[in-house]
Each structure stands twice: as C-alpha cells, then as structure tokens.
Design a protein around this motif. Structure first.
Motif, PDB file in Angstrom:
ATOM      1  N   GLU B 274       1.006   2.215   0.895  1.00 55.92           N
ATOM      2  CA  GLU B 274       2.032   3.192   0.585  1.00 55.92           C
ATOM      3  C   GLU B 274       2.322   4.099   1.790  1.00 55.92           C
ATOM      4  N   GLN B 275       1.217   4.565   2.377  1.00 53.29           N
ATOM      5  CA  GLN B 275       1.369   5.437   3.540  1.00 53.29           C
ATOM      6  C   GLN B 275       2.019   4.715   4.713  1.00 53.29           C
ATOM      7  N   MET B 276       1.655   3.450   4.882  1.00 51.87           N
ATOM      8  CA  MET B 276       2.222   2.691   5.991  1.00 51.87           C
ATOM      9  C   MET B 276       3.717   2.541   5.816  1.00 51.87           C
ATOM     10  N   ILE B 277       4.138   2.293   4.568  1.00 52.72           N
ATOM     11  CA  ILE B 277       5.575   2.144   4.321  1.00 52.72           C
ATOM     12  C   ILE B 277       6.288   3.467   4.582  1.00 52.72           C
ATOM     13  N   ASN B 278       5.658   4.563   4.088  1.00 55.14           N
ATOM     14  CA  ASN B 278       6.257   5.877   4.305  1.00 55.14           C
ATOM     15  C   ASN B 278       6.414   6.199   5.790  1.00 55.14           C
ATOM     16  N   ASN B 279       5.426   5.786   6.550  1.00 55.63           N
ATOM     17  CA  ASN B 279       5.448   6.121   7.987  1.00 55.63           C
ATOM     18  C   ASN B 279       6.065   5.017   8.841  1.00 55.63           C
ATOM     19  N   GLN B 299       1.080  -4.811   6.911  1.00 56.48           N
ATOM     20  CA  GLN B 299       1.592  -4.581   5.550  1.00 56.48           C
ATOM     21  C   GLN B 299       1.458  -5.825   4.700  1.00 56.48           C
ATOM     22  N   TYR B 300       1.685  -6.984   5.291  1.00 56.49           N
ATOM     23  CA  TYR B 300       1.635  -8.244   4.576  1.00 56.49           C
ATOM     24  C   TYR B 300       0.257  -8.465   3.953  1.00 56.49           C
ATOM     25  N   ASP B 301      -0.805  -8.144   4.722  1.00 57.96           N
ATOM     26  CA  ASP B 301      -2.176  -8.310   4.227  1.00 57.96           C
ATOM     27  C   ASP B 301      -2.443  -7.455   2.991  1.00 57.96           C
ATOM     28  N   LEU B 302      -1.863  -6.250   2.998  1.00 59.43           N
ATOM     29  CA  LEU B 302      -2.196  -5.282   1.957  1.00 59.43           C
ATOM     30  C   LEU B 302      -1.351  -5.446   0.702  1.00 59.43           C
ATOM     31  N   ARG B 303      -0.198  -6.076   0.846  1.00 54.67           N
ATOM     32  CA  ARG B 303       0.728  -6.177  -0.275  1.00 54.67           C
ATOM     33  C   ARG B 303       0.044  -6.873  -1.454  1.00 54.67           C
ATOM     34  N   GLY B 304      -0.025  -6.151  -2.598  1.00 60.70           N
ATOM     35  CA  GLY B 304      -0.587  -6.726  -3.806  1.00 60.70           C
ATOM     36  C   GLY B 304      -2.100  -6.783  -3.839  1.00 60.70           C
ATOM     37  N   HIS B 305      -2.780  -6.326  -2.773  1.00 64.71           N
ATOM     38  CA  HIS B 305      -4.242  -6.361  -2.734  1.00 64.71           C
ATOM     39  C   HIS B 305      -4.823  -5.217  -3.537  1.00 64.71           C
ATOM     40  N   LYS B 306      -5.849  -5.506  -4.332  1.00 59.93           N
ATOM     41  CA  LYS B 306      -6.355  -4.480  -5.240  1.00 59.93           C
ATOM     42  C   LYS B 306      -7.572  -3.740  -4.692  1.00 59.93           C
ATOM     43  N   GLY B 307      -8.330  -4.346  -3.818  1.00 58.20           N
ATOM     44  CA  GLY B 307      -9.607  -3.781  -3.390  1.00 58.20           C
ATOM     45  C   GLY B 307      -9.463  -2.734  -2.286  1.00 58.20           C
ATOM     46  N   VAL B 308     -10.492  -2.693  -1.395  1.00 59.53           N
ATOM     47  CA  VAL B 308     -10.452  -1.767  -0.265  1.00 59.53           C
ATOM     48  C   VAL B 308     -10.027  -2.532   0.986  1.00 59.53           C
ATOM     49  N   VAL B 309      -9.643  -1.792   1.998  1.00 57.94           N
ATOM     50  CA  VAL B 309      -9.109  -2.378   3.237  1.00 57.94           C
ATOM     51  C   VAL B 309     -10.099  -3.341   3.881  1.00 57.94           C
ATOM     52  N   ALA B 310     -11.409  -3.026   3.738  1.00 62.77           N
ATOM     53  CA  ALA B 310     -12.454  -3.827   4.370  1.00 62.77           C
ATOM     54  C   ALA B 310     -12.350  -5.314   4.036  1.00 62.77           C
ATOM     55  N   ASP B 311     -11.824  -5.634   2.853  1.00 61.85           N
ATOM     56  CA  ASP B 311     -11.761  -7.028   2.430  1.00 61.85           C
ATOM     57  C   ASP B 311     -10.722  -7.837   3.195  1.00 61.85           C
ATOM     58  N   VAL B 312      -9.703  -7.166   3.725  1.00 55.93           N
ATOM     59  CA  VAL B 312      -8.615  -7.927   4.345  1.00 55.93           C
ATOM     60  C   VAL B 312      -8.473  -7.655   5.849  1.00 55.93           C
ATOM     61  N   VAL B 313      -9.427  -6.851   6.395  1.00 56.41           N
ATOM     62  CA  VAL B 313      -9.268  -6.429   7.802  1.00 56.41           C
ATOM     63  C   VAL B 313      -9.304  -7.625   8.751  1.00 56.41           C
ATOM     64  N   ARG B 314      -8.444  -7.609   9.762  1.00 54.07           N
ATOM     65  CA  ARG B 314      -8.460  -8.643  10.801  1.00 54.07           C
ATOM     66  C   ARG B 314      -9.200  -8.116  12.031  1.00 54.07           C
ATOM     67  N   LYS B 315      -9.897  -9.032  12.663  1.00 54.07           N
ATOM     68  CA  LYS B 315     -10.684  -8.631  13.851  1.00 54.07           C
ATOM     69  C   LYS B 315      -9.765  -8.270  15.023  1.00 54.07           C
ATOM     70  N   LEU B 316     -10.180  -7.268  15.799  1.00 53.73           N
ATOM     71  CA  LEU B 316      -9.456  -6.906  17.021  1.00 53.73           C
ATOM     72  C   LEU B 316     -10.517  -6.984  18.125  1.00 53.73           C
ATOM     73  N   THR B 317     -10.589  -8.142  18.773  1.00 55.69           N
ATOM     74  CA  THR B 317     -11.742  -8.381  19.650  1.00 55.69           C
ATOM     75  C   THR B 317     -11.605  -7.734  21.019  1.00 55.69           C
ATOM     76  N   LEU B 318     -10.373  -7.625  21.491  1.00 52.67           N
ATOM     77  CA  LEU B 318     -10.222  -7.142  22.865  1.00 52.67           C
ATOM     78  C   LEU B 318     -10.106  -5.618  22.897  1.00 52.67           C
ATOM     79  N   THR B 319     -11.122  -4.989  23.484  1.00 56.32           N
ATOM     80  CA  THR B 319     -11.073  -3.533  23.621  1.00 56.32           C
ATOM     81  C   THR B 319     -11.336  -3.187  25.088  1.00 56.32           C
ATOM     82  N   VAL B 320     -11.280  -1.913  25.398  1.00 57.95           N
ATOM     83  CA  VAL B 320     -11.440  -1.498  26.787  1.00 57.95           C
ATOM     84  C   VAL B 320     -12.274  -0.228  26.829  1.00 57.95           C
TER      85      VAL B 320
END
Lengths: 243, 384
Positions: B274-279, B299-320
């Motif tokens: 909801e917040q992502m859509i608002n922003n 947004q696509y990952d979260l659409r219709g998902h009932k649980g917490v974000v942790a269940d659908v999070v995608r890895k972001l491997t490259l950091t600095v």
C-alpha cells in the motif's frame, strides 16, 4: 672474466706453434747468435727501455689526467666538441715528427727522449679522460649534486669511477704505443732497445735487429696484458665493459 | 613547510622568465604536486628549492629558514632528491647507492647498514637479495624503488621528486604510487612532486599547483581544481572528463543517501504494498531489525501476498563498502546493470545507498529522472 672460448684456445695454440717454427727457422739461419753471445747487452738496454717507458708513462698519466679533468671543468666544458676535435687532430702528428721537434729545442740525450715520449703519450690519455668524463650520464651528476655532494665529490665519486673504463683504455693505449715509440729515442741518443734495432737496420744484420725487436714486441704485449688485468681489478663490476 | 614568495627565475639571455613570481605554501606533511605542460617551469621551480638553480628574485624558505642563508651543500643533504632518470650510480652496489647521503653525513657503518635494510624493506625489496646487486642488475621498477629509498636514506623532512615514476609502465607505476602513498602515510614528509600526468597529480597530491609559462595558474586541493578550474587553460588541462576524475577522489560515503527508504522483513506485505503504491515505488529495500540488508521486493512480488515481506524477499548480492571510491562503485553499477548500489559495513548493516540521481547530483549534472523506480528512493527512513 673468461671471455675467450674454444676459438681463443685454438688461436693461442696456433700462435705458439708459429712462434716455435719461426724460432727454429731463425736459429737455422743463425739470427739468434747475437742474443746468445750478448745477453748482458740486451738486458742493459731492456732496463733502459723500461726506464724510458715508465718515467715518461708516469709523467704522462699524471699530466694527462690532470689536463683531461681540467678540460671538463667550468666554462671549458662548453667547448666540448672543439676540445675533442683538437685532441684528435694532435693525435695524427707522427711520433717521429714529435721527436724531431723536441730535439731541435732540447738537443740530444735522455731528457729529450723522455720529453718527446711524454708529449706523445699525453694525447690518448687526455682524449680518453675528456671523452670518458663527457660520456657520464648527466643524470648521475645531477643526482650527485642534488644529494649534496660537493663538486669535488661528484668528480671523484661519480664522474671518474664511471669514466674509468675509457680512461684506463686511454692509458693502456698510450703506454703500449710508448713502448714502440721509445725505440726511436735511440735517434736522439736516449738509449733503449732501439739501439739494437737501428744498428741492425743500418748494418743489415737481422740477428742484431731481432735482438732489439723481439723484446720490444714482447714488452708491449706483456704490458697490454697486465693493464687488462689491472682494469678488471680497478673498474667496478657494476660498469658494463667493452663495445 | 616550504614557502615560496614571489619566486622568479630568469635565465641569462632568455626573453621571458622561466618562473614568474610564484607564491605558494606547502604545509608540513603534505604532498604538493607541481603540474603543467612541458616547459611550464615546474622542474625549474623544484630545483630552485634546493638551490640547484640560483634564484633571480623572490625568496624561498624551508622550515622557516631562508634557503639563501644556508650552505647549499648542507641544505641539499637535508632534502631528499629523486629524479625521473633515477640516476643510481652504476659503479656502486644498491647498498652504497642508498648509503650516499648517510655517508656524506658521516654515519657509522653499522647505522648505515641498519638503515639500508630498513629502507629496502620499506620499498618492498628483500634486503638480502638486493643489497649487493648493481643497478644494471635491476628492473626499471626495482631501480625506481631504490631511487626513492636513496632519497629517503637520511630521513629528510622534505623531499623533491621530479617525475619519480615517469619512466615506468602504467601497471607498475600504479603499484609504485600506491606503495609510495602507503609509505607517506607513515612518514608524513613534506613533498614536492613534479609530474605532467594529471591522473598521477590527482592521485598523489593533497595540493596541486598548476603552472603554465612560468606562472602559477591555480593552486589548491585536487577536488577544487576539478570542480572549479580557474580559467580556460586549467579547464582544458584537467580534461573534458574532469567530472569522472572527481569520482576517483570521492568515496561512496561522500555521495550516498543516508538512511534510505526501506521496510523490515517482518512487515506485513499488504501494508508495505500500500505504501509503495502511495509513494509510487516499484522496488523497496528490505532490512532486518538490526538494519542488516536482506534484499529487495517489487510491487509484483507483494501483490496478493498475505504473509510478511521476509517470505518474498529477493536477494541483493552486490553491495559496496562506504570506503570504496566512487569510480569503482559506478563501474560496478554499470557493469552489473544495477539501478542502485547499497553501501553496507562489515556486518552487513545498511549504511546508505547510491543511485544514478545521487551520483549525477554530486558531479553536478541536472539529470532529471521521471517516473523512475529506484530513483524515487530518498532519505525517508522506514516506509511504514
């Protein structure tokens, strides 16, 4: 420093065989009779000859190095090309002419001979000293000054050690030529092995001539060889040899 | 400290001065780079300082003493000197070359030997292997190292270096520059460094003095020279890519957005969406309670998902790391086609974030991103 390989060995062997053959031939023709009968004379003249070479050589080295170094100092340095060319021209004057000129001013005798020999040996020494110091990389001199060496320290610790190979070559050339030129001092009454050579020539006596010429040649070769050894001792192993 | 005050050098017979009224102060412990096109007077200016070239007018003082009041020989023995041609003495061993100035100063043999070993270690050469070699037995890079060691032998507080890495191939030059900076970090000497290579100047100098036709065009920190070149000459000298060169000087932590907008892995998906859509956010960074980076969601990952974000999070491997320089960070972003780069510390905690907007804002471009996704992420903190 073993530079000669197999080829050198073969050449040496060939030279020994040739010398032996020539000796046998000379013996057969009776050329060596004089040598066998007058070893004392030859010894006395050889010593005289050596004295001429060493006295004139020492004076020439001392003078030549000094003059050579002076020619590379201060304002004279700017005339480097001219200096080298002039020295080159002087070198072309024949030794006999130098001796003749010396005699017209100094008369005859040993002093005249030594004087002429000094003058004649000076040139290669000065020339090589000048050329040797000039070829030292200017960056070395700059580094020396930049690190706080005095001009004298730059000369003795940087310039001369790096010019040493060329300087010593000049001295060797001068001394070896000197051995040959010293034979001519007989012409102005300076003594030496020239006595035998020129008397032999005048009397068409090959034996007499050989008695003078052989020791002279041997002396030149021996001195050349000793100087090469000396160079290996004096010159830093860090400096590349030859060209 | 080195102070130049209206320093002028006119060679006899020359129409115009080689160095024209240059005033400059080099603070203690800093590297000041003299740079300019050939013939600009940078080497002359350097050589005036140790009196290898006599001054025409003006004054130079070194650590508060006017150099004209000092004995030039004594002065030079207390100023390190390294040149492009290296100038190692071919007839001396490495040990004797390094020992040149200590010998002139009359050090004992034991002290000299100890110092030689120490210096060889400092320039990364094995003392036992190298001390008895002659210069002709060294590679170009090794000779340059010995040259630098020789300049530092008597531990002079001030060093003059005339293109000391000039004659070396680019790869080895980088290595030597890094080594030298590492040594300088410890030694904190006051150094005049002459070069004609702008990249070397930016890398080595805390301060750059740009010279042209004997005059000082601009003096200041490298960043200022790149950001605000004083005139057309300075601008063309630093090059059209000066903006990119600045990236080399800046670190990720100078440019990153602190506390970027994010959600926690325990947040309910529906609310975050909801917040992502608002922003108007297409993507969002996900962290855990300790602000350790978990990845991202769209947004696509979260659409219709009932649980917490942790269940659908995608890895972001490259950091600095925040300490990396921006040029490397940008290069990483470009080569991996990432819209953002998250800066994390050693424990993986989010320190900040880079995106193309922050980069272009930093280097001065007015690039405006419309309808963007990652570009909308601002310093807003947790989204819920």
């Amino acid at each position: 420093m073993k530079r000669e390989g197999r080829g050198g060995n073969y050449l040496t062997m060939l030279a020994v065989i040739l010398a032996f053959a020539l000796g046998v031939e000379a013996q057969r023709r009776g050329y060596l009779n004089f040598v066998r009968q007058n070893p004392g004379d030859i010894y006395r003249l050889l010593i005289q000859h050596l004295q001429l070479v060493f006295i004139s050589g020492s004076i020439a080295v001392a003078l030549g190095l000094t003059i050579g170094i002076v020619l590379t100092r201060g304002f004279i340095r700017r005339y480097r090309e001219m200096t080298l060319n002039m020295l080159g021209v002087c070198q072309t004057v024949p030794s006999l002419a130098v001796i003749a000129i010396a005699m017209t001013y100094l008369g005859i005798g040993r002093k005249t001979a030594i004087f002429a020999l000094v003058v004649y040996s000076l040139l290669p020494i000065i020339r090589n000293t000048v050329a040797g110091i000039f070829q030292v990389d200017p960056a070395l001199v700059d580094a020396g000054h930049g690190m706080g060496m005095t001009s004298r320290q730059v000369l003795f610790k940087v310039e001369i050690p790096n010019a040493m190979y060329i300087i010593l070559t000049g001295i060797r050339t001068a001394i070896v030529i000197n051995v040959g030129t010293a034979a001519m001092s007989f012409l102005v009454g300076g003594g030496g092995l020239g006595d035998l050579i020129f008397s032999g020539l005048a009397m068409v006596d090959a034996g007499l001539m050989l008695a003078g010429a052989l020791p002279t040649a041997c002396l030149a070769i021996l001195l050349n060889w000793s100087f090469e050894r000396l160079e290996n001792l004096i010159i830093s192993p860090g400096i590349p040899r030859g060209e | 400290m080195i102070e130049l005050n209206h320093v002028t050098k006119i060679y006899p017979g020359a129409a115009q001065p080689a160095v024209d009224s240059v005033s400059l102060t080099v603070p203690e412990g800093e590297i000041c780079v003299f740079i300019g096109p050939s013939g600009c007077g940078k080497t002359t200016l350097m050589r005036l300082i140790n009196r290898l070239i006599p001054l025409t007018s003006g004054s130079i003082s070194v650590n508060g003493q006017d150099i004209m009041s000092l004995d030039p020989i004594e002065l030079r023995r207390h100023i390190g000197y390294a040149i492009q041609q290296v100038g190692l003495f071919p007839h001396m061993s490495v040990r004797d070359n390094i020992a040149t100035v200590p010998k002139l100063l009359g050090w004992t043999k034991a002290k000299i030997d100890e110092r030689v070993n120490e210096l060889l270690g400092l320039v990364n050469l094995d003392a036992r292997e190298f001390r008895d070699r002659y210069p002709r037995q060294l590679s170009g890079g090794q000779a340059q190292r010995i040259g630098v060691a020789r300049a530092m032998a008597a531990n002079p507080p001030i060093m003059l270096m005339d293109e000391p890495f000039g004659a070396i191939d680019p790869i080895n030059r980088e290595v030597l520059q890094d080594e030298f900076l590492r040594i300088q970090e410890k030694m904190k000497k006051t150094i005049i460094f002459v070069t004609h290579d702008i990249n070397e100047a930016i890398k080595m100098g805390q301060r750059i003095a740009l010279l042209n036709e004997g005059r000082l065009v601009q003096a200041g920190p490298p960043d200022t020279l790149l950001k605000r070149p004083a005139n057309e000459f300075a601008k063309s000298f630093v090059g059209a890519d000066r903006v990119l060169k600045r990236l080399n000087l800046l670190r990720v932590k100078d440019a990153m957005i602190l506390n970027p907008v994010h959600c926690l892995d325990e947040d309910p998906s529906a609310k975050v969406l909801e917040q992502m859509i608002n922003n108007d956010l297409a993507f969002l960074i996900v962290a855990d309670r300790d602000l350790r980076l978990r990845g991202y969601v769209n947004q696509y990952d979260l659409r219709g998902h009932k649980g917490v974000v942790a269940d659908v999070v995608r890895k972001l491997t490259l950091t600095v790391s925040p300490e990396r320089n921006l040029k490397e960070a940008l290069s990483q972003m470009l080569s991996y086609d990432l819209g953002i780069l998250v800066a994390v510390d050693k424990e993986g905690r989010i320190q900040g974030m880079l995106n193309s907007t922050t980069l272009s804002a930093l280097v001065g471009s007015t690039y405006d991103e419309r309808g963007g996704h990652w570009g909308r992420i601002t310093a807003a903190g947790r989204i819920l």
